[in-house]
Design a protein around this motif. Structure first.
Motif, PDB file in Angstrom:
ATOM      1  N   GLY A   1      34.149  82.363  52.387  1.00  0.00           N
ATOM      2  CA  GLY A   1      33.068  82.164  53.347  1.00  0.00           C
ATOM      3  C   GLY A   1      31.711  82.605  52.815  1.00  0.00           C
ATOM      4  O   GLY A   1      30.913  83.195  53.551  1.00  0.00           O
TER       5      GLY A   1
ATOM      6  N   THR B   1      33.982  77.388  52.330  1.00  0.00           N
ATOM      7  CA  THR B   1      35.025  77.479  53.346  1.00  0.00           C
ATOM      8  C   THR B   1      35.571  78.901  53.438  1.00  0.00           C
ATOM      9  O   THR B   1      35.391  79.712  52.529  1.00  0.00           O
ATOM     10  N   TRP B   2      36.270  79.175  54.528  1.00  0.00           N
ATOM     11  CA  TRP B   2      36.863  80.504  54.700  1.00  0.00           C
ATOM     12  C   TRP B   2      37.925  80.761  53.627  1.00  0.00           C
ATOM     13  O   TRP B   2      38.145  81.897  53.229  1.00  0.00           O
TER      14      TRP B   2
END
Length: 346
Positions: A227, A222-223
């Motif tokens: 990321g 996930t960011w």
């Protein structure tokens, strides 16, 4: 899985949906009446402690509320304050930072509950802070001992896969995969300290793609975790696809019932009284006013910390300045705020 914000953000005037428990979040303890001494003096409220955050809301108007994620907390102390409900008393004081903003929160209950409230909040925060491997992607950690994964409490090993190539460099690194109910861990066979721990909480997707190294399993984080795009090759192709499907399945199971790793003792009787039909706040109070949601809220203004020096009794007091608009001496306004903005209804 919805991006986890509860433990990583500070929010004001949340909706009822945002205040309710997300999957895996547990209500641990409830204290009331508790005054939000800095932002809502004289208004009795309820302080709820979960495994991810602190939630306070006014007992009379639940829409007046705030949520403090543990990641934002810098220090937890007590200090003597003047409360409209309790007079001069010891209060729970939280110094926090969210993005570039520093806030200070002060909560006051009656003297018999203040100590218990401080001890409980401090204990849950320490449990949260010591369990980051459940929630955060970790590179080059102390994860492996004698070629075996050091399991976390509540963690179960489902599969160990040998002959896994990490494709982060041109030549690749041969290593081993550990697949558990909480995370995926890879380490290099020649150097155990060259490793990565990827919790399912931080996995965006798991796919099998063609690459310059042939077919590879690609794990995208996930960011929130940076990321990362991590590629792994396993021979033969059937074993690669089987491992990818196993991780995808465990990711789905975890998403429906996450494990955040915060070990605690729950006050079951007290919490059960607060939980009705899965809700954690009082039933909405019918107010005889219309709320204009188009007005920008500056609810956070009252909580801004003065260079985090508000808890230092030796600090020099802020000198008042003359306001031509009011014809009075007032405390200097913080940068970016005007008298007009402070008078707006929110």
């Amino acid at each position: 899985m919805e991006v986890l914000w509860e433990d990583r953000d500070i929010r004001f005037d949340l909706t009822e949906q945002q205040m309710n428990m997300r999957p895996g979040e547990e209500l641990i303890e409830v204290f009331h009446p508790v005054e939000d001494t800095k932002g809502n003096k004289g208004k009795p409220g309820k302080l709820m402690i979960t495994n991810l955050r602190l939630i306070w809301h006014s007992l009379k108007f639940p829409r007046v509320n705030l949520s403090i994620g543990y990641t934002c907390v810098l220090t937890i102390t007590t200090k003597t304050t003047s409360s409209k409900l309790r007079g001069n008393t010891e209060s729970l004081c939280l110094a926090t930072k969210c993005n570039t903003n520093r806030f200070e929160f002060v909560f006051t209950s009656d003297s018999s509950c203040n100590t218990q409230m401080f001890v409980t909040v401090l204990a849950i925060f320490k449990a949260y802070d010591s369990s980051k491997l459940y929630r955060d992607l970790k590179l080059r950690g102390a994860l492996i001992q004698n070629k075996q994964l050091k399991l976390l409490p509540q963690e179960e090993l489902y599969d160990k896969v040998n002959g896994v190539w990490n494709l982060s460099s041109d030549q690749g690194n041969l290593g081993t995969f550990f697949v558990t109910n909480i995370r995926v861990v890879w380490h290099a066979n020649m150097n155990e300290s060259f490793n990565v721990s990827i919790p399912y909480l931080q996995i965006q997707s798991v796919k099998v793609r063609d690459s310059k190294f042939g077919f590879a399993m690609v794990i995208e984080s996930t960011w929130q975790s940076g990321g990362y795009v991590l590629g792994f090759r396993i021979d033969p192709l059937e074993k690669l696809q089987e491992t990818a499907k196993e991780i995808q399945s465990l990711h789905r199971v975890y998403s429906s019932s996450p494990v955040y790793g915060v070990q605690h003792e729950k006050n079951i009787n007290k919490v059960d009284e607060e939980l009705e039909n899965g809700q954690i706040i009082n039933a909405a109070v019918m107010e005889d006013i219309d709320i204009d949601t188009s007005i920008k809220s500056d609810a956070c203004v009252a909580y801004y910390a003065d260079d985090m020096g508000t808890t230092d009794p030796s600090a020099e007091p802020v000198q008042p300045v003359f306001s031509p608009e009011l014809g009075l001496a007032i405390e200097p306004l913080k940068p970016g705020y005007t008298l007009e903005s402070l008078w707006k209804i929110f």
